[in-house]
Design a protein around this motif. Structure first.
Motif, PDB file in Angstrom:
ATOM      1  N   ALA A 136       0.984   4.046  -2.916  1.00 60.36           N
ATOM      2  CA  ALA A 136       0.737   5.459  -2.611  1.00 60.36           C
ATOM      3  C   ALA A 136       1.860   6.328  -3.169  1.00 60.36           C
ATOM      4  N   ARG A 137       3.105   5.877  -3.014  1.00 61.35           N
ATOM      5  CA  ARG A 137       4.234   6.631  -3.578  1.00 61.35           C
ATOM      6  C   ARG A 137       4.132   6.693  -5.101  1.00 61.35           C
ATOM      7  N   GLU A 138       3.720   5.598  -5.725  1.00 60.33           N
ATOM      8  CA  GLU A 138       3.568   5.581  -7.183  1.00 60.33           C
ATOM      9  C   GLU A 138       2.472   6.528  -7.636  1.00 60.33           C
ATOM     10  N   THR A 174       0.834  -1.202   0.000  1.00 61.57           N
ATOM     11  CA  THR A 174       0.000   0.000   0.000  1.00 61.57           C
ATOM     12  C   THR A 174       0.870   1.254   0.000  1.00 61.57           C
ATOM     13  N   GLU A 175       1.924   1.267   0.805  1.00 60.81           N
ATOM     14  CA  GLU A 175       2.824   2.418   0.829  1.00 60.81           C
ATOM     15  C   GLU A 175       3.500   2.605  -0.523  1.00 60.81           C
ATOM     16  N   TYR A 176       3.922   1.509  -1.151  1.00 68.26           N
ATOM     17  CA  TYR A 176       4.545   1.582  -2.469  1.00 68.26           C
ATOM     18  C   TYR A 176       3.564   2.157  -3.487  1.00 68.26           C
ATOM     19  N   VAL A 192       1.477   9.254  -6.113  1.00 71.54           N
ATOM     20  CA  VAL A 192       2.006  10.617  -5.961  1.00 71.54           C
ATOM     21  C   VAL A 192       2.945  10.942  -7.115  1.00 71.54           C
ATOM     22  N   ALA A 193       3.803   9.999  -7.486  1.00 66.48           N
ATOM     23  CA  ALA A 193       4.722  10.240  -8.600  1.00 66.48           C
ATOM     24  C   ALA A 193       3.957  10.450  -9.903  1.00 66.48           C
TER      25      ALA A 193
END
Length: 173
Positions: free
Chosen positions: A131-133, A127-129, A135-136
């Motif tokens: 979310a970062r994707e 989930t954190e990965y 945002v990117a």
């Protein structure tokens, strides 16, 4: 279930306990006694067992109370001594068998909880990965030209070309 590293422990065996260290060595399957205790515990926890035991005790008491004296084998005068001994023996074996089955279930629950914890950690990391994707991608999309922007630029270029054509036509004619 064997693992690639040669460790043949099963998931229903508590961590730190090897299956070979069992004091009971039964031929064939070493876990047979544990499964037997679970079957007994499950059987004793059913309404059918209680109903059957009640019918058995009632029949025993009725026979030894109402049958002719020469056919009675556990007289009511003496307090059904044989029945009491049988029920005491049954209880003395039932309690440890139920505890053994409960311990096995606790071990399986511990393994399941550990697997759930690991799965939750993986889900959190995924989930954190993601979310970062996201945002990117939002940042990358913000830098992209929109359709409206491209249309506006094309209109300006077409207007500029039309203006030049008009000027060329006015100057050249």
């Amino acid at each position: 279930m064997a693992r690639a590293d040669g460790d043949d422990r099963r998931f229903d065996t508590p961590k730190g306990l090897g299956r070979s260290g069992s004091p009971l060595r039964l031929s064939g399957d070493r876990d047979r006694f544990g499964r037997f205790t679970e079957v007994v515990a499950r059987g004793m926890g059913t309404p059918w067992f209680l109903l059957g035991l009640t019918v058995f005790v009632a029949a025993w008491m009725l026979w030894n109370t109402l049958a002719p004296a020469n056919l009675q084998f556990d007289r009511a005068d003496y307090g059904f001594i044989a029945l009491t001994l049988m029920l005491s023996l049954q209880a003395s074996y039932a309690a440890p068998l139920i505890l053994l089955a409960q311990n096995r279930q606790d071990d399986r629950d511990r393994v399941q909880i550990e697997q759930d914890r690991q799965r939750a950690e993986r889900n959190l990391a995924d989930t954190e990965y993601l979310a970062r994707e996201v945002v990117a991608l939002r940042i990358a999309v913000r830098d992209l030209a929109s359709k409206d922007f491209i249309r506006q630029e094309l209109r300006q270029v077409l207007d500029e070309l039309d203006r030049r054509d008009d000027e060329d036509t006015a100057n050249g004619s």
